[in-house]
Design a protein around this motif. Structure first.
Motif, PDB file in Angstrom:
ATOM      1  N   GLU A 132       6.990  -2.879 -12.817  1.00 23.98           N
ATOM      2  CA  GLU A 132       7.972  -4.050 -12.869  1.00 23.98           C
ATOM      3  C   GLU A 132       7.814  -4.819 -11.640  1.00 23.98           C
ATOM      4  O   GLU A 132       7.886  -5.960 -11.687  1.00 23.98           O
ATOM      5  CB  GLU A 132       9.575  -3.383 -13.010  1.00 23.98           C
ATOM      6  N   ILE A 133       7.317  -4.091 -10.414  1.00 28.93           N
ATOM      7  CA  ILE A 133       6.941  -5.008  -9.153  1.00 28.93           C
ATOM      8  C   ILE A 133       5.908  -5.745  -9.434  1.00 28.93           C
ATOM      9  O   ILE A 133       5.728  -6.816  -9.078  1.00 28.93           O
ATOM     10  CB  ILE A 133       6.943  -4.000  -8.223  1.00 28.93           C
ATOM     11  N   ILE A 134       4.727  -5.288  -9.935  1.00 22.69           N
ATOM     12  CA  ILE A 134       3.565  -5.829 -10.314  1.00 22.69           C
ATOM     13  C   ILE A 134       3.770  -7.085 -11.197  1.00 22.69           C
ATOM     14  O   ILE A 134       3.538  -8.384 -10.764  1.00 22.69           O
ATOM     15  CB  ILE A 134       2.670  -5.132 -10.739  1.00 22.69           C
ATOM     16  N   LYS A 135       4.504  -6.819 -12.418  1.00 20.92           N
ATOM     17  CA  LYS A 135       4.895  -7.849 -13.254  1.00 20.92           C
ATOM     18  C   LYS A 135       5.939  -9.138 -12.163  1.00 20.92           C
ATOM     19  O   LYS A 135       5.362 -10.152 -12.390  1.00 20.92           O
ATOM     20  CB  LYS A 135       5.957  -7.411 -14.231  1.00 20.92           C
ATOM     21  N   SER A 136       6.765  -8.516 -11.397  1.00 20.61           N
ATOM     22  CA  SER A 136       7.443  -9.866 -10.960  1.00 20.61           C
ATOM     23  C   SER A 136       6.558 -10.569  -9.833  1.00 20.61           C
ATOM     24  O   SER A 136       6.914 -11.711  -9.403  1.00 20.61           O
ATOM     25  CB  SER A 136       8.743  -9.064 -10.313  1.00 20.61           C
ATOM     26  N   ARG A 137       5.640  -9.851  -9.393  1.00 13.36           N
ATOM     27  CA  ARG A 137       4.584 -10.496  -8.210  1.00 13.36           C
ATOM     28  C   ARG A 137       3.566 -10.952  -8.922  1.00 13.36           C
ATOM     29  O   ARG A 137       2.672 -11.715  -8.326  1.00 13.36           O
ATOM     30  CB  ARG A 137       4.382  -9.277  -6.896  1.00 13.36           C
ATOM     31  N   SER A 138       3.396 -10.947 -10.129  1.00 13.47           N
ATOM     32  CA  SER A 138       2.345 -11.466 -10.750  1.00 13.47           C
ATOM     33  C   SER A 138       2.008 -13.047 -10.587  1.00 13.47           C
ATOM     34  O   SER A 138       0.734 -13.323 -10.746  1.00 13.47           O
ATOM     35  CB  SER A 138       2.292 -11.079 -12.178  1.00 13.47           C
ATOM     36  N   VAL A 139       3.001 -13.827 -10.365  1.00 13.23           N
ATOM     37  CA  VAL A 139       2.845 -15.192 -10.187  1.00 13.23           C
ATOM     38  C   VAL A 139       2.420 -15.357  -8.679  1.00 13.23           C
ATOM     39  O   VAL A 139       1.906 -16.627  -8.291  1.00 13.23           O
ATOM     40  CB  VAL A 139       4.310 -15.994 -10.411  1.00 13.23           C
ATOM     41  N   GLN A 140       2.346 -14.386  -7.650  1.00 11.05           N
ATOM     42  CA  GLN A 140       2.018 -14.685  -6.395  1.00 11.05           C
ATOM     43  C   GLN A 140       0.389 -14.334  -6.435  1.00 11.05           C
ATOM     44  O   GLN A 140       0.055 -13.375  -6.835  1.00 11.05           O
ATOM     45  CB  GLN A 140       2.733 -13.437  -5.757  1.00 11.05           C
TER      46      GLN A 140
ATOM     47  N   ASN B  64      -1.869 -13.973  -4.142  1.00  9.33           N
ATOM     48  CA  ASN B  64      -2.267 -13.093  -3.085  1.00  9.33           C
ATOM     49  C   ASN B  64      -1.743 -11.860  -3.354  1.00  9.33           C
ATOM     50  O   ASN B  64      -2.255 -10.757  -2.495  1.00  9.33           O
ATOM     51  CB  ASN B  64      -2.286 -13.547  -1.614  1.00  9.33           C
ATOM     52  N   PHE B  65      -1.420 -11.420  -4.227  1.00 11.70           N
ATOM     53  CA  PHE B  65      -0.677  -9.808  -4.335  1.00 11.70           C
ATOM     54  C   PHE B  65      -1.673  -8.854  -4.813  1.00 11.70           C
ATOM     55  O   PHE B  65      -2.317  -9.150  -5.790  1.00 11.70           O
ATOM     56  CB  PHE B  65       0.584  -9.782  -5.553  1.00 11.70           C
ATOM     57  N   GLN B  66      -1.622  -7.814  -4.031  1.00 14.41           N
ATOM     58  CA  GLN B  66      -2.534  -6.722  -4.563  1.00 14.41           C
ATOM     59  C   GLN B  66      -1.712  -5.494  -4.193  1.00 14.41           C
ATOM     60  O   GLN B  66      -1.005  -5.297  -3.165  1.00 14.41           O
ATOM     61  CB  GLN B  66      -3.752  -6.592  -3.531  1.00 14.41           C
ATOM     62  N   LEU B  67      -1.785  -4.308  -5.273  1.00 11.62           N
ATOM     63  CA  LEU B  67      -1.161  -3.218  -4.890  1.00 11.62           C
ATOM     64  C   LEU B  67      -2.423  -2.116  -4.692  1.00 11.62           C
ATOM     65  O   LEU B  67      -3.205  -1.854  -5.593  1.00 11.62           O
ATOM     66  CB  LEU B  67      -0.459  -2.757  -6.318  1.00 11.62           C
TER      67      LEU B  67
ATOM     68  N   ALA C  77       0.817  -1.185  -0.079  1.00  5.94           N
ATOM     69  CA  ALA C  77       0.019   0.092  -0.154  1.00  5.94           C
ATOM     70  C   ALA C  77       1.033   1.391   0.173  1.00  5.94           C
ATOM     71  O   ALA C  77       1.669   1.504   0.724  1.00  5.94           O
ATOM     72  CB  ALA C  77      -0.949  -0.016   1.346  1.00  5.94           C
ATOM     73  N   LEU C  78       0.546   2.166  -0.953  1.00  4.69           N
ATOM     74  CA  LEU C  78       1.342   3.437  -1.031  1.00  4.69           C
ATOM     75  C   LEU C  78       0.220   4.613  -0.696  1.00  4.69           C
ATOM     76  O   LEU C  78      -0.644   4.510  -1.626  1.00  4.69           O
ATOM     77  CB  LEU C  78       2.228   3.566  -2.279  1.00  4.69           C
ATOM     78  N   ASP C  79       0.435   5.679   0.059  1.00  6.51           N
ATOM     79  CA  ASP C  79      -0.390   6.665   0.017  1.00  6.51           C
ATOM     80  C   ASP C  79       0.014   7.953  -0.634  1.00  6.51           C
ATOM     81  O   ASP C  79       1.290   8.158  -0.085  1.00  6.51           O
ATOM     82  CB  ASP C  79      -0.706   6.906   1.666  1.00  6.51           C
ATOM     83  N   GLU C  80      -0.363   8.345  -1.541  1.00  6.12           N
ATOM     84  CA  GLU C  80       0.062   9.660  -2.572  1.00  6.12           C
ATOM     85  C   GLU C  80       1.499   9.461  -2.730  1.00  6.12           C
ATOM     86  O   GLU C  80       2.428  10.359  -2.391  1.00  6.12           O
ATOM     87  CB  GLU C  80      -0.255  10.840  -1.641  1.00  6.12           C
ATOM     88  N   PRO C  81       1.910   8.532  -3.320  1.00 11.22           N
ATOM     89  CA  PRO C  81       3.438   8.445  -3.766  1.00 11.22           C
ATOM     90  C   PRO C  81       3.823   9.399  -4.711  1.00 11.22           C
ATOM     91  O   PRO C  81       5.238   9.574  -4.836  1.00 11.22           O
ATOM     92  CB  PRO C  81       3.469   6.960  -4.430  1.00 11.22           C
ATOM     93  N   THR C  82       3.039  10.373  -5.207  1.00  8.61           N
ATOM     94  CA  THR C  82       3.689  11.169  -6.201  1.00  8.61           C
ATOM     95  C   THR C  82       3.964  12.549  -5.771  1.00  8.61           C
ATOM     96  O   THR C  82       4.379  13.488  -6.443  1.00  8.61           O
ATOM     97  CB  THR C  82       2.836  11.202  -7.655  1.00  8.61           C
ATOM     98  N   THR C  83       3.531  12.704  -4.326  1.00 10.34           N
ATOM     99  CA  THR C  83       3.742  13.959  -3.691  1.00 10.34           C
ATOM    100  C   THR C  83       5.237  14.511  -3.887  1.00 10.34           C
ATOM    101  O   THR C  83       6.186  13.902  -3.471  1.00 10.34           O
ATOM    102  CB  THR C  83       3.300  13.947  -2.314  1.00 10.34           C
ATOM    103  N   ASN C  84       5.255  15.596  -4.288  1.00  8.31           N
ATOM    104  CA  ASN C  84       6.835  16.525  -4.578  1.00  8.31           C
ATOM    105  C   ASN C  84       7.744  15.743  -5.512  1.00  8.31           C
ATOM    106  O   ASN C  84       8.859  16.143  -5.731  1.00  8.31           O
ATOM    107  CB  ASN C  84       7.416  16.456  -3.102  1.00  8.31           C
TER     108      ASN C  84
END
Length: 182
Positions: A121-129, A131-134, A99-106
């Protein structure tokens, strides 16, 4: 002690990779976490207790300087995100949520784009998992559209209000954002 060193090396390797793939400035090659160890005796006993003082350093060539007090707000935000991502990758491999809250601030546009790519890329690498949710909480529709350019993000949820003023969730497609490409 060897476990601590092993994990610090692993964290810094991930930080290095994420920083180089994400940060688009040319003033900092990479960042890393350094730890200084202190030993202090316990009252009257011969046992010693170790404590660590952690600091984030920015590296350019052979020079390493503490980031504290020497970097911009955007660099701080990006360093914070990257460190959290590296900690999650190191210690939470089977954890299903990031979970990321407002990651683009500043962040400037270039670093927002590279952050979206790195998250893809993180989503891609975790796509085999299984239970992964971003989970990203953001007001930045441009960022959502950038995430949608990956093959892994097509939908998102918008929070709005209904006629009674209560919050409601609605599923939306990234392609329907109507954000023009810059």
């Amino acid at each position: 002690m060897s476990y601590h060193k092993l994990k610090m090396d692993e964290i810094n390797k991930i930080i290095r990779e994420l920083w180089r793939n994400t940060y688009k400035g040319n003033d900092i090659e990479t960042i890393e976490i350094r730890s200084d160890e202190e030993e202090s005796g316990t009252s009257g006993a011969s046992k010693t207790r170790r404590s660590y003082h952690y600091r984030v350093v920015m590296i350019k060539g052979d020079a390493a300087l503490d980031m504290r007090g020497r970097c911009s707000a955007g660099q701080k935000v990006l360093a914070s995100l990257i460190i959290r991502l590296a900690l999650a990758e190191t210690f939470c491999l089977n954890c299903g949520i990031l979970a990321l809250d407002e990651p683009t601030t500043n962040l400037d546009r270039e670093n927002i784009e590279s952050l979206a790519y790195a998250l893809g890329e993180i989503i891609k690498s975790r796509s085999v998992q299984r239970n992964f949710q971003l989970v990203i909480i953001t007001h930045d529709e441009d960022f959502v559209e950038l995430l949608g350019r990956s093959d892994y993000v097509d939908e998102f949820y918008k929070v709005g209000k209904n006629n009674e003023g209560c919050s409601k969730l609605s599923k939306a497609k990234v392609e329907d954002l109507g954000v023009h490409t810059r």
